[in-house]
Motif scaffolding. Structure first.
Motif, PDB file in Angstrom:
ATOM      1  N   VAL A 133      46.891  59.501  56.064  1.00 20.29           N
ATOM      2  CA  VAL A 133      48.227  59.951  55.188  1.00 20.29           C
ATOM      3  C   VAL A 133      48.302  60.691  56.769  1.00 20.29           C
ATOM      4  O   VAL A 133      48.447  61.662  57.158  1.00 20.29           O
ATOM      5  CB  VAL A 133      48.593  61.115  54.312  1.00 20.29           C
ATOM      6  N   GLU A 140      53.508  63.758  56.819  1.00 17.33           N
ATOM      7  CA  GLU A 140      51.988  63.432  56.736  1.00 17.33           C
ATOM      8  C   GLU A 140      51.322  64.636  56.868  1.00 17.33           C
ATOM      9  O   GLU A 140      52.403  65.669  57.241  1.00 17.33           O
ATOM     10  CB  GLU A 140      51.674  62.471  58.408  1.00 17.33           C
ATOM     11  N   SER A 164      49.037  64.599  48.226  1.00 15.42           N
ATOM     12  CA  SER A 164      50.288  62.865  47.211  1.00 15.42           C
ATOM     13  C   SER A 164      50.305  62.725  45.476  1.00 15.42           C
ATOM     14  O   SER A 164      50.810  62.365  45.389  1.00 15.42           O
ATOM     15  CB  SER A 164      48.790  61.905  47.837  1.00 15.42           C
ATOM     16  N   SER A 218      53.221  59.615  55.214  1.00 13.10           N
ATOM     17  CA  SER A 218      52.033  59.790  54.210  1.00 13.10           C
ATOM     18  C   SER A 218      52.305  58.878  53.032  1.00 13.10           C
ATOM     19  O   SER A 218      53.093  58.047  53.817  1.00 13.10           O
ATOM     20  CB  SER A 218      53.195  61.293  53.250  1.00 13.10           C
TER      21      SER A 218
END
Length: 621
Positions: free
Chosen positions: A423, A472, A465, A429
């Motif tokens: 990421v 990201e 996440s 991401s």
């Protein structure tokens, strides 16, 4: 602990044989009454002195101990004062160097060590350690929350949280999410923030960025008391080039290979440790022991294992070969085997995890059977195939990207990682990798997480996440916590939390990870759907159904192990999870309609780009 003269010869003998696994008790600086004793390995130095605050940085000479390559001296000083070693090499040049065994350093940009003895802490984690001893990791659910302490949260003025402040924020948050372990990206002392801690100089010193060493021990203790394990990334393969650190420590290659070609790590701009040198082994193995034994870490995730396994791994070394003509780094292999023997002797049931991307065999096989001796390996192939599959539009996917993992399920003992490496640096991401509009991105992410959580193997997820952060990862600022004001992000966080708790609640999802019978694939030849059963003797089986296209499927036949009543424990399209289903069918009855080798099946409504988890209900009466 100070060096006792009667024991010195034995200690130095072991150190020079690569067999001193607690060298931190002897080397470095240790307080004895009102003075400090110093011990440093500098085998080719013409002279060694210690300089520091207490003597206005004027050299206080150390004396060589015979022909051992070790120098010894003492000085009257106060705890917390700064110091370095001043070494004169065989070339006659004098250089100031850090103490390789220092327990603490000053805040950057300074690089001096601080006079500090072995970190002390009044531990309260006895219950945790006893439980860890009683239950090996193979018998436990393991779900790891990977965390970069400098960018998890920050103060309003962008200052770092201290270790103590982080303990009050991180531990309750990870506990609530339902993870079992925290994995900290390296917290050993390092000079450059941009290295994320992977280019080290202090192999025995928690970084001063976040406070004194004792506070990190307090963080680990608090995590244990909350029922969370703590793992840290550790880098024994290479170290920083900085002239005042380990590089050419005594004026010659000391910690690195004498062969400049082998020493040069082009990929990371660092120096490779000479893993075949006995004293380097004592140094590194003592570092591993220090973190596991003295700091109560539950495990080490060993970084860049492939770089230690292969001579041709680095750029410009494609044709390097060992003395037998093979590409394997024989010294690196022997070191890793020795590392794991030492780790499993130092503490009971540590997690020794290899970040290893090649097909090298036997990474998690015991050393006595010819393996490297780790108990887990990151499954990079599974991760790459999974992300390649889910990042494409549904009509362009090849289900074999997913089912190929079934071929090598039992080759190693795996952790399934969605780590920081996936990421960052323009890779996007996890959320941003998903195809379609924002709604479909979340739908795909939920299905991918169900695949991750129900596939055999322990779990690892990088911070942010869990709610589908779109940006990201950026190491220079905190996570995008403001995302949680968006209902879709908030529901995604709730979904991940629910998923992690389901994982722990249903042992069939983890107890059969390393068992041939732990997973039965019931639909594996359909390009648009997968179904399998996670099972373990004596446990409630969990039926997993994945719809991999954006079309709802009515009257979808799900093979089940027997007749009777079944209950849906997860529907990724429930409105609470971020989907659109306000009415979610919860109960089904199996009928004697054969499906894919099973005598019974369920007739279910399968949500578009969705997943179901289903369990049998206990028989009545």
């Amino acid at each position: 602990m100070a060096v006792v003269a009667n024991d010195l010869d034995q200690w130095l003998y072991l150190f020079n044989r690569g067999e001193d696994f607690e060298a931190y008790h002897r080397f470095g600086a240790h307080q004895v009454g009102d003075h400090w004793e110093f011990l440093v390995w500098a085998p080719h130095a013409q002279g060694v002195a210690v300089v520091g605050d207490w003597n206005d940085w004027q050299p206080a000479p150390l004396s060589p101990i015979g022909d051992t390559g070790v120098w010894r001296g003492a000085a009257k000083a106060l705890a917390g004062q700064h110091y370095k070693f001043r070494l004169t090499g065989p070339d006659g040049v004098t250089r100031e160097k850090i103490d390789p065994f220092a327990f603490a350093f000053e805040r950057k940009p300074g690089t001096a060590a601080l006079l500090a003895d072995l970190p002390a802490h009044d531990w309260h984690d006895t219950r945790w350690l006893k439980d860890r001893e009683a239950f090996p990791p193979y018998q436990r659910p393991i779900s790891i929350y990977e965390l970069h302490l400098g960018s998890f949260r920050r103060h309003m003025n962008d200052a770092y949280l201290t270790y103590a402040e982080a303990a009050k924020v991180v531990i309750p948050y990870v506990k609530k999410l339902g993870f079992t372990h925290i994995e900290l990206m390296p917290l050993m002392e390092h000079p450059l923030d941009k290295s994320w801690g992977y280019q080290l100089m202090g192999y025995f010193a928690p970084t001063s960025r976040f406070g004194p060493p004792g506070e990190l021990l307090g963080f680990i203790d608090a995590a244990h008391q909350a029922g969370l394990g703590v793992i840290m990334d550790w880098v024994p393969g290479h170290f920083i080039r900085n002239a005042d650190a380990l590089a050419r420590f005594d004026g010659t290659p000391t910690f690195e290979y004498a062969d400049a070609h082998r020493a040069d790590n082009v990929r990371w701009g660092s120096w490779n440790f000479d893993l075949g040198r006995a004293q380097v082994q004592s140094f590194l193995l003592s570092s591993a022991t220090f973190w596991l034994k003295e700091c109560h870490l539950d495990g080490l995730r060993v970084d860049a294992v492939s770089n230690m396994l292969y001579m041709d791994y680095d750029a410009g070394k494609e044709h390097d070969r060992n003395r037998n003509g093979g590409r394997e780094n024989l010294e690196g292999i022997a070191f890793l085997q020795k590392l794991n023997r030492v780790a499993f002797s130092a503490v009971v049931n540590p997690l020794m995890i290899a970040e290893e991307s090649s097909a090298y065999p036997g990474v998690t096989k015991p050393v006595y059977l010819g393996g490297l001796g780790f108990n887990y390996k990151w499954n990079m192939g599974w991760m790459n195939d999974t992300l390649a599959y889910f990042s494409r539009a549904p009509g362009q996917r090849d289900v074999h990207k997913l089912t190929f993992s079934f071929v090598y399920l039992r080759d190693e003992q795996f952790i399934l990682p969605f780590s920081h490496d996936e990421v960052v640096h323009g890779k996007k991401s996890l959320m941003h990798k998903m195809p379609g509009d924002r709604y479909n991105q979340f739908a795909n992410l939920r299905v991918m997480y169900v695949w991750w959580l129900t596939h055999p193997g322990k779990k690892l997820l990088f911070m942010g996440s869990e709610w589908g952060q779109f940006l990201e990862w950026r190491d220079w600022t905190q996570l995008e916590w403001r995302d949680l004001a968006d209902p879709l992000n908030a529901k995604m966080q709730s979904f991940t939390t629910n998923l992690m708790h389901l994982y722990r609640r249903y042992p069939a999802l983890w107890r059969g990870d390393h068992d041939e019978t732990g997973m039965l694939v019931t639909i594996g030849d359909n390009p648009d759907a997968l179904s399998y059963i996670r099972r373990s003797p004596g446990e409630l089986p969990v039926i997993v159904v994945l719809n991999l296209v954006t079309k709802q499927r009515d009257h979808f036949r799900v093979p089940v192990p027997h007749g009777g009543h079944y209950r849906v424990i997860l529907n990724t399209e429930a409105i609470a999870a971020g989907g659109t289903w306000t009415h979610v069918p919860r109960h089904y009855v199996a009928t004697a309609v054969p499906a894919n080798g099973q005598a019974d099946s369920l007739d279910v409504i399968l949500p578009a780009m969705g997943a179901l988890l289903i369990v049998p209900e206990p028989a009545e009466g």
